[in-house]
Design a protein around this motif. Structure first.
Motif, PDB file in Angstrom:
ATOM      1  N   TYR A  36       5.628 -24.045  37.379  1.00 21.15           N
ATOM      2  CA  TYR A  36       4.036 -23.861  37.355  1.00 21.15           C
ATOM      3  C   TYR A  36       3.570 -23.058  36.772  1.00 21.15           C
ATOM      4  CZ  TYR A  36       0.409 -21.353  40.192  1.00 21.15           C
ATOM      5  OH  TYR A  36      -0.900 -20.881  40.295  1.00 21.15           O
ATOM      6  N   THR A  37       2.399 -23.159  36.282  1.00 23.69           N
ATOM      7  CA  THR A  37       1.474 -22.101  35.464  1.00 23.69           C
ATOM      8  C   THR A  37       0.342 -21.637  36.224  1.00 23.69           C
ATOM      9  OG1 THR A  37       2.210 -23.404  33.159  1.00 23.69           O
ATOM     10  CG2 THR A  37       0.602 -21.868  33.166  1.00 23.69           C
ATOM     11  N   GLY A  38       0.127 -20.353  36.136  1.00 20.35           N
ATOM     12  CA  GLY A  38      -0.941 -19.790  36.720  1.00 20.35           C
ATOM     13  C   GLY A  38      -1.969 -20.550  36.245  1.00 20.35           C
ATOM     14  N   PRO A  39      -3.269 -20.325  37.213  1.00 21.03           N
ATOM     15  CA  PRO A  39      -4.747 -20.891  36.858  1.00 21.03           C
ATOM     16  C   PRO A  39      -5.278 -20.215  35.866  1.00 21.03           C
ATOM     17  CG  PRO A  39      -4.738 -19.495  39.002  1.00 21.03           C
ATOM     18  CD  PRO A  39      -3.316 -19.651  38.646  1.00 21.03           C
ATOM     19  N   LYS A  94      -3.251 -11.911  42.356  1.00 24.84           N
ATOM     20  CA  LYS A  94      -4.504 -12.451  43.371  1.00 24.84           C
ATOM     21  C   LYS A  94      -4.868 -13.738  42.820  1.00 24.84           C
ATOM     22  CE  LYS A  94      -9.436 -11.513  43.852  1.00 24.84           C
ATOM     23  NZ  LYS A  94     -10.566 -10.680  43.753  1.00 24.84           N
ATOM     24  N   ALA A  95      -4.666 -14.217  41.784  1.00 23.47           N
ATOM     25  CA  ALA A  95      -5.265 -15.432  41.218  1.00 23.47           C
ATOM     26  C   ALA A  95      -4.079 -16.607  41.598  1.00 23.47           C
ATOM     27  CB  ALA A  95      -5.281 -15.545  39.767  1.00 23.47           C
ATOM     28  N   PRO A 131       3.584 -16.684  36.257  1.00 22.18           N
ATOM     29  CA  PRO A 131       2.180 -16.071  36.906  1.00 22.18           C
ATOM     30  C   PRO A 131       1.176 -15.713  35.777  1.00 22.18           C
ATOM     31  CG  PRO A 131       3.962 -14.443  36.605  1.00 22.18           C
ATOM     32  CD  PRO A 131       4.571 -15.587  36.225  1.00 22.18           C
ATOM     33  N   ASN A 132       1.147 -16.238  34.740  1.00 17.48           N
ATOM     34  CA  ASN A 132       0.085 -16.062  33.643  1.00 17.48           C
ATOM     35  C   ASN A 132      -0.465 -17.456  33.527  1.00 17.48           C
ATOM     36  OD1 ASN A 132       1.395 -17.281  31.364  1.00 17.48           O
ATOM     37  ND2 ASN A 132       2.463 -15.490  31.221  1.00 17.48           N
ATOM     38  N   ASP A 156      -4.386 -19.883  44.217  1.00 10.49           N
ATOM     39  CA  ASP A 156      -4.110 -21.039  43.589  1.00 10.49           C
ATOM     40  C   ASP A 156      -2.982 -21.774  44.326  1.00 10.49           C
ATOM     41  OD1 ASP A 156      -4.768 -23.090  41.594  1.00 10.49           O
ATOM     42  OD2 ASP A 156      -2.737 -22.457  40.914  1.00 10.49           O
ATOM     43  N   LEU A 157      -1.789 -21.006  45.030  1.00  9.04           N
ATOM     44  CA  LEU A 157      -0.969 -21.854  45.620  1.00  9.04           C
ATOM     45  C   LEU A 157      -1.506 -22.265  47.233  1.00  9.04           C
ATOM     46  CD1 LEU A 157       2.089 -19.415  44.949  1.00  9.04           C
ATOM     47  CD2 LEU A 157       1.565 -21.531  43.945  1.00  9.04           C
ATOM     48  N   ASN A 158      -2.212 -21.410  47.439  1.00  9.09           N
ATOM     49  CA  ASN A 158      -2.989 -21.764  48.837  1.00  9.09           C
ATOM     50  C   ASN A 158      -3.768 -22.981  48.610  1.00  9.09           C
ATOM     51  OD1 ASN A 158      -3.786 -21.189  51.703  1.00  9.09           O
ATOM     52  ND2 ASN A 158      -5.668 -21.001  50.837  1.00  9.09           N
ATOM     53  N   ARG A 159      -4.474 -22.995  47.597  1.00 16.02           N
ATOM     54  CA  ARG A 159      -5.267 -24.153  47.379  1.00 16.02           C
ATOM     55  C   ARG A 159      -4.576 -25.419  47.137  1.00 16.02           C
ATOM     56  NH1 ARG A 159      -6.711 -27.234  42.811  1.00 16.02           N
ATOM     57  NH2 ARG A 159      -5.452 -25.711  41.415  1.00 16.02           N
TER      58      ARG A 159
END
Length: 263
Positions: free
Chosen positions: A46-49, A67-68, A18-19, A72-75
């Motif tokens: 997966y790497t956070g945005p 939040k980020a 998540p980072n 991003d997962l929704n996008r």
């Protein structure tokens, strides 16, 4: 005549960092490759945005990464990616774990490396033995102490006879992959480990940061200096949260598949 599958079902697990540090995700891949899983089990990362913190070091970073990543997962239309399980790879009481667990559109086999490490550590202890955590900065000492007790059903101010507590190195997660001399990292990790081992009959050390992936040998070296090679290499358990988490998610998926459902 035709061919017909007699058994076997592919499994997809997502290890979610998540980072926004790709270096940290890359470090986890070495551990992922070492996990003994069936060939039918695929593990993705997966790497956070970019708007997620590069290193999660306090409560504000936890909130920002949640939040980020959710945005991003929704996008990325995550709901339709067909993962069977998700491992949140941040050693913390991360809000993403309950968020993904309670969202019925996501896989139901969801846990974090923190939660998986607690379960694994407890399963390895013999009577009178203890386990503890070596982590990064001072913030995490109180956060993880409270998190362990809450996860085990306790409340603020409670204690647990099996849990020896948390020792911090004074580093942050990003330091393990860039910017800090490896010898400094080694020294601080050895010191924190030895402080923890002096807290009683500690036979299980949890590496309390995803950034520590691959640093098990330093923990064992610290134990060897203090209690000798026999203890360090034949008696001491060192838990890597990413490894424990993947194994835990795989087990969760298998158990959930045993539910018959409505006929």
């Amino acid at each position: 005549m035709s061919f017909e599958r007699a058994r076997g079902r592919p499994t997809k697990i997502l290890v979610l960092n998540p980072n926004s540090s790709q270096a940290m995700s890359d470090g986890m891949k070495t551990v992922i490759d070492s996990v003994d899983l069936p060939y039918s089990t695929e593990v993705f990362t997966y790497t956070g945005p970019s708007d997620a913190p590069a290193s999660i070091n306090d409560g504000d970073d936890l909130a920002q990464s949640t939040k980020a990543v959710l945005a991003d997962l929704n996008r990325l239309d995550f709901r339709n990616q067909d993962y069977d399980g998700v491992l949140v790879a941040c050693f913390s009481v991360h809000p993403l774990v309950p968020n993904l667990q309670t969202d019925q559109a996501h896989p139901t086999a969801v846990t974090g490396i923190f939660e998986a490490s607690v379960v694994t550590a407890l399963s390895l202890l013999q009577p009178e033995e203890k386990w503890g955590i070596v982590t990064t900065g001072k913030f995490w000492e109180e956060h993880l102490n409270a998190g362990v007790l809450n996860f085990l059903g306790g409340g603020r101010g409670d204690t647990n006879s099996k849990f020896a507590g948390v020792e911090s190195t004074g580093l942050n997660a990003g330091d393990f992959h860039h910017g800090v001399d490896p010898e400094v990292i080694r020294k601080k990790l050895i010191e924190a480990t030895q402080r923890l081992l002096k807290r009683g009959l500690v036979t299980c050390v949890v590496m309390g940061c995803a950034g520590m992936a691959g640093l098990e040998e330093i923990i064992r070296s610290a134990a060897s200096e203090l209690r000798g090679d026999e203890f360090a290499y034949s008696e001491l358990h060192v838990i890597d949260g990413v490894r424990a988490g993947i194994m835990q998610v795989d087990t969760m998926i298998r158990h959930q598949r045993l539910r018959p459902g409505k006929s």
